[in-house]
Write a protein that holds these residues in place. Structure first.
Motif, PDB file in Angstrom:
ATOM      1  N   VAL A 462      19.070  -4.954   8.596  1.00 53.59           N
ATOM      2  CA  VAL A 462      20.346  -4.258   8.440  1.00 53.59           C
ATOM      3  C   VAL A 462      20.149  -2.946   7.692  1.00 53.59           C
ATOM      4  O   VAL A 462      20.632  -1.881   8.101  1.00 53.59           O
ATOM      5  CB  VAL A 462      21.360  -5.153   7.694  1.00 53.59           C
ATOM      6  CG1 VAL A 462      22.676  -4.415   7.480  1.00 53.59           C
ATOM      7  CG2 VAL A 462      21.590  -6.457   8.458  1.00 53.59           C
ATOM      8  N   VAL A 463      19.421  -3.034   6.563  1.00 51.69           N
ATOM      9  CA  VAL A 463      19.181  -1.834   5.755  1.00 51.69           C
ATOM     10  C   VAL A 463      18.332  -0.829   6.527  1.00 51.69           C
ATOM     11  O   VAL A 463      18.632   0.376   6.557  1.00 51.69           O
ATOM     12  CB  VAL A 463      18.504  -2.216   4.422  1.00 51.69           C
ATOM     13  CG1 VAL A 463      18.176  -0.964   3.616  1.00 51.69           C
ATOM     14  CG2 VAL A 463      19.397  -3.145   3.605  1.00 51.69           C
ATOM     15  N   GLU A 464      17.275  -1.302   7.157  1.00 49.48           N
ATOM     16  CA  GLU A 464      16.376  -0.397   7.870  1.00 49.48           C
ATOM     17  C   GLU A 464      17.083   0.306   9.033  1.00 49.48           C
ATOM     18  O   GLU A 464      16.864   1.502   9.268  1.00 49.48           O
ATOM     19  CB  GLU A 464      15.157  -1.161   8.387  1.00 49.48           C
ATOM     20  CG  GLU A 464      14.265  -1.735   7.292  1.00 49.48           C
ATOM     21  CD  GLU A 464      13.467  -0.674   6.546  1.00 49.48           C
ATOM     22  OE1 GLU A 464      13.797   0.527   6.630  1.00 49.48           O
ATOM     23  OE2 GLU A 464      12.505  -1.053   5.858  1.00 49.48           O
ATOM     24  N   ASP A 469      21.219   6.965   8.846  1.00 54.53           N
ATOM     25  CA  ASP A 469      22.547   7.417   8.423  1.00 54.53           C
ATOM     26  C   ASP A 469      22.624   7.701   6.931  1.00 54.53           C
ATOM     27  O   ASP A 469      23.680   8.107   6.431  1.00 54.53           O
ATOM     28  CB  ASP A 469      23.600   6.354   8.771  1.00 54.53           C
ATOM     29  CG  ASP A 469      23.700   6.106  10.267  1.00 54.53           C
ATOM     30  OD1 ASP A 469      23.483   7.058  11.032  1.00 54.53           O
ATOM     31  OD2 ASP A 469      23.973   4.961  10.664  1.00 54.53           O
ATOM     32  N   ASN A 470      21.525   7.464   6.224  1.00 55.96           N
ATOM     33  CA  ASN A 470      21.477   7.660   4.769  1.00 55.96           C
ATOM     34  C   ASN A 470      20.224   8.478   4.407  1.00 55.96           C
ATOM     35  O   ASN A 470      19.299   7.959   3.771  1.00 55.96           O
ATOM     36  CB  ASN A 470      21.448   6.301   4.075  1.00 55.96           C
ATOM     37  CG  ASN A 470      22.690   5.473   4.323  1.00 55.96           C
ATOM     38  OD1 ASN A 470      23.685   5.592   3.614  1.00 55.96           O
ATOM     39  ND2 ASN A 470      22.652   4.618   5.342  1.00 55.96           N
ATOM     40  N   ASP A 477      12.444  -1.355   0.055  1.00 57.41           N
ATOM     41  CA  ASP A 477      11.657  -2.560   0.317  1.00 57.41           C
ATOM     42  C   ASP A 477      12.441  -3.758  -0.195  1.00 57.41           C
ATOM     43  O   ASP A 477      12.756  -3.829  -1.380  1.00 57.41           O
ATOM     44  CB  ASP A 477      10.294  -2.514  -0.367  1.00 57.41           C
ATOM     45  CG  ASP A 477       9.512  -3.804  -0.137  1.00 57.41           C
ATOM     46  OD1 ASP A 477       8.839  -3.905   0.908  1.00 57.41           O
ATOM     47  OD2 ASP A 477       9.599  -4.707  -0.990  1.00 57.41           O
ATOM     48  N   GLY A 478      12.744  -4.689   0.718  1.00 56.56           N
ATOM     49  CA  GLY A 478      13.466  -5.896   0.330  1.00 56.56           C
ATOM     50  C   GLY A 478      12.630  -7.147   0.386  1.00 56.56           C
ATOM     51  O   GLY A 478      13.120  -8.233   0.079  1.00 56.56           O
ATOM     52  N   ALA A 479      11.371  -7.022   0.758  1.00 56.43           N
ATOM     53  CA  ALA A 479      10.533  -8.203   1.002  1.00 56.43           C
ATOM     54  C   ALA A 479       9.810  -8.696  -0.240  1.00 56.43           C
ATOM     55  O   ALA A 479       9.262  -9.803  -0.221  1.00 56.43           O
ATOM     56  CB  ALA A 479       9.513  -7.881   2.095  1.00 56.43           C
ATOM     57  N   THR A 538       5.197   5.050   4.294  1.00 54.84           N
ATOM     58  CA  THR A 538       6.200   6.115   4.421  1.00 54.84           C
ATOM     59  C   THR A 538       7.111   5.928   5.614  1.00 54.84           C
ATOM     60  O   THR A 538       8.039   6.713   5.807  1.00 54.84           O
ATOM     61  CB  THR A 538       5.507   7.481   4.536  1.00 54.84           C
ATOM     62  OG1 THR A 538       4.620   7.455   5.658  1.00 54.84           O
ATOM     63  CG2 THR A 538       4.719   7.807   3.277  1.00 54.84           C
ATOM     64  N   THR A 539       6.872   4.900   6.445  1.00 59.16           N
ATOM     65  CA  THR A 539       7.708   4.671   7.621  1.00 59.16           C
ATOM     66  C   THR A 539       8.449   3.354   7.475  1.00 59.16           C
ATOM     67  O   THR A 539       7.928   2.374   6.938  1.00 59.16           O
ATOM     68  CB  THR A 539       6.869   4.637   8.908  1.00 59.16           C
ATOM     69  OG1 THR A 539       5.857   3.635   8.781  1.00 59.16           O
ATOM     70  CG2 THR A 539       6.207   5.986   9.144  1.00 59.16           C
ATOM     71  N   ALA A 540       9.679   3.323   7.952  1.00 58.75           N
ATOM     72  CA  ALA A 540      10.493   2.114   7.892  1.00 58.75           C
ATOM     73  C   ALA A 540      10.039   1.115   8.948  1.00 58.75           C
ATOM     74  O   ALA A 540       9.490   1.491   9.988  1.00 58.75           O
ATOM     75  CB  ALA A 540      11.963   2.469   8.108  1.00 58.75           C
ATOM     76  N   THR A 541      10.275  -0.164   8.691  1.00 57.61           N
ATOM     77  CA  THR A 541       9.983  -1.185   9.694  1.00 57.61           C
ATOM     78  C   THR A 541      11.051  -1.157  10.778  1.00 57.61           C
ATOM     79  O   THR A 541      12.162  -0.665  10.569  1.00 57.61           O
ATOM     80  CB  THR A 541       9.952  -2.583   9.060  1.00 57.61           C
ATOM     81  OG1 THR A 541      11.218  -2.846   8.456  1.00 57.61           O
ATOM     82  CG2 THR A 541       8.862  -2.664   8.003  1.00 57.61           C
ATOM     83  N   THR A 542      10.721  -1.661  11.956  1.00 58.59           N
ATOM     84  CA  THR A 542      11.668  -1.671  13.067  1.00 58.59           C
ATOM     85  C   THR A 542      12.071  -3.102  13.392  1.00 58.59           C
ATOM     86  O   THR A 542      11.311  -4.043  13.182  1.00 58.59           O
ATOM     87  CB  THR A 542      11.054  -1.005  14.314  1.00 58.59           C
ATOM     88  OG1 THR A 542       9.852  -1.711  14.660  1.00 58.59           O
ATOM     89  CG2 THR A 542      10.728   0.453  14.045  1.00 58.59           C
TER      90      THR A 542
END
Length: 561
Positions: A462-464, A469-470, A477-479, A538-542
């Motif tokens: 959800v966050v990723e 938009d942010n 990191d939530g893990a 530096t990259t978000a997970t998908t």
């Protein structure tokens, strides 16, 4: 540290509703006061070690520090009268060069906690301390004072932590901190030191809460003792002075001032204020705090200020006790008009004035605000629809605008915000207008992950998905669970997110002993607001759309996490 008051009478209350509960008789029941406190005393002979909860120090000053212990023998046998506790401070770990000594008295009216406000120490020095009761001697604690007034220290190292649900795992982060970060000057705790819930079906084996949801003073005292018996947390307290503030779970989830959580077991204001008085008293009894923070009934002055020479100023906030109610029904929702109201306040007007006045006068290179919930805006709903967390500053937009606007107009030097609460790590640029990516950046917010408390894995997509938009959000990191280390000098502020092994899914810490590793690191340069990443991914997970939709459904279900 902060604005200090003399010792206060714990029977003094400022809430009319609390007085209406029944006067001193009810107050005595809530606060644990007993007539036996005034009896003549003699040294009590404990049948077993009374120092099972360890020792702690806190709120360091250039000339002093608070020392703490609480007597809790393994046998459980405590006298119904006062007990003499002797203490000493030395310049060496072997306690041979004693520089201060004395004695204090505690008893059932104080939960057998002892607080010593030691003064007359030398600035920027390491000291050692211990307590003695009868034939029993406590572990030797280590502490240190801050640089003197007018000093220009070259560097500072500290860590900040939050959110340590006992049921969600082991305090491996504290153990790693005590072993790997022994050069820290102090530790800042941003709240959720205990959790009020009853036993959980998903608790890590051996980490279950020891009773139902806590409400009374006896309940809160027992819960604090359960947490304090953790060996790794005791070692962190023994090694470092702590600067503490609370969030909500020290009393009840998501309370706001005198308003309890929806569905509370103490639903009326009268019931809740009685509960809050119990929670605050137990909190004070179990923390290394000065008498200036001693509760008066359901009220407790906790916000205060710490200076580290002219290198850093810390404004420690309380964003629970004075806030207005969460707007728009609370939870993760689209903003309604109430969230934008000028009447919405996170700090209350008096604390807001105190914060601004202190920052206006500050001569520090770095101006740090230590507080609870996320300050920066974050829209959790990817795409054209919006969803904001009403318990965060997103439910208090006008108050946030006043604060960030003040930082900008007053030209506060190098503002940094430290945040806990959300059980995950984030880095945000603080913008004058979060809706405009090109607007001015006036500061940086570092949000630290939890010691143990869960950020369920289903929320991560959800966050990723909402990250595009942010754009002011530079890292998430939530893990992982862990702690955050900060190293600052006169030219840069380095924040390093440290992680301990965390199981996927519920995000629990199931390994009691572990080494922390660097998850990511960011630097803020003196005079250049905004953080630059210097280490880590530096990259978000998908994730798939289905994963995002399922996670969003869980998020908006308002589960306690």
């Amino acid at each position: 540290m902060g604005i200090e008051r003399g010792m206060v009478d714990p029977l003094r209350v400022s809430r009319k509703d609390f007085v209406r509960m029944g006067g001193l008789g009810v107050a005595a029941a809530v606060l644990g006061l007993e007539a036996s406190a005034d009896r003549a005393f003699a040294d009590f002979k404990f049948a077993s070690n009374p120092f099972t909860l360890g020792v702690a120090s806190g709120d360091p000053l250039p000339d002093g520090v608070v020392l703490w212990t609480r007597l809790a023998p393994e046998s459980g046998r405590l006298p119904n009268r006062r007990v003499r506790v002797r203490w000493k401070v030395a310049a060496d770990e072997n306690m041979r060069t004693v520089v201060k000594r004395g004695e204090v008295f505690t008893g059932p009216e104080r939960g057998f906690a002892a607080h010593v406000d030691v003064r007359g120490l030398k600035s920027d020095r390491e000291y050692y301390y211990r307590f003695r009761v009868g034939d029993y001697v406590s572990p030797v604690g280590r502490t240190r004072t801050t640089p003197g007034f007018g000093a220009s220290p070259a560097a500072l190292a500290f860590a900040f932590v939050s959110c340590q649900d006992y049921q969600n795992g082991f305090y491996a982060a504290y153990g790693a901190m005590a072993r790997q970060e022994q050069d820290l000057d102090f530790v800042v705790h941003l709240g959720d030191y205990i959790y009020e819930y009853g036993p959980s079906e998903t608790a890590v084996p051996g980490r279950e809460h020891d009773g139902p949801e806590i409400i009374t003073l006896a309940d809160y005292r027992k819960r604090h003792a359960l947490y304090k018996r953790d060996e790794d947390m005791r070692e962190a307290h023994r090694m470092f002075p702590f600067v503490v503030t609370f969030d909500d779970h020290e009393v009840e989830n998501n309370y706001a001032d005198a308003i309890p959580e929806e569905g509370s077991e103490t639903p009326t204001m009268r019931q809740f204020l009685r509960r809050r008085a119990a929670g605050y008293k137990a909190y004070y009894e179990n923390m290394p705090l000065r008498p200036s923070s001693m509760p008066q009934g359901p009220d407790m002055r906790l916000y205060r200020r710490l200076n580290y020479g002219d290198l850093a100023q810390f404004s420690v906030l309380d964003t629970r006790q004075y806030r207005t109610d969460q707007p728009c029904g609370d939870g993760f929702v689209e903003r309604c008009a109430a969230a934008l109201s000028e009447r919405q306040t996170m700090t209350g007007p008096e604390q807001e004035r105190w914060l601004k006045e202190g920052m206006n006068r500050s001569q520090a290179r770095w101006n740090v605000t230590a507080q609870q919930t996320m300050l920066a805006e974050y829209d959790f709903r990817a795409g054209p629809m919006e969803s904001f967390n009403m318990d965060q500053w997103d439910g208090y937009v006008a108050a946030r605008n006043r604060f960030i606007g003040f930082l900008n107009k007053a030209r506060v030097r190098n503002p940094i915000t430290l945040t806990g609460d959300i059980h995950s790590a984030w880095v945000h640029d603080l913008k004058t207008d979060f809706a405009d990516e090109t607007s001015k950046t006036v500061g940086t917010e570092f949000v630290g992950t939890s010691i143990t408390s869960s950020f369920p894995g289903v929320f991560i997509p959800v966050v990723e998905a909402a990250r595009p938009d942010n754009p002011h959000t530079k890292f998430f990191d939530g893990a992982n669970r862990g702690y955050t280390r900060c190293d600052l000098n006169r030219e840069r502020y380095l924040t390093t997110f440290k992680a301990v092994p965390t199981e996927p899914g519920q995000g629990s810490v199931v390994t009691p002993e572990a080494t922390s590793t660097t998850l990511a690191a960011f630097v803020v340069e003196n005079g250049r607001p905004g953080a630059v990443q210097v280490e880590g991914p530096t990259t978000a997970t998908t994730s798939t759309q289905g994963e995002t939709d399922r996670g969003y459904g869980r998020l908006t279900a308002r589960e306690n996490w």
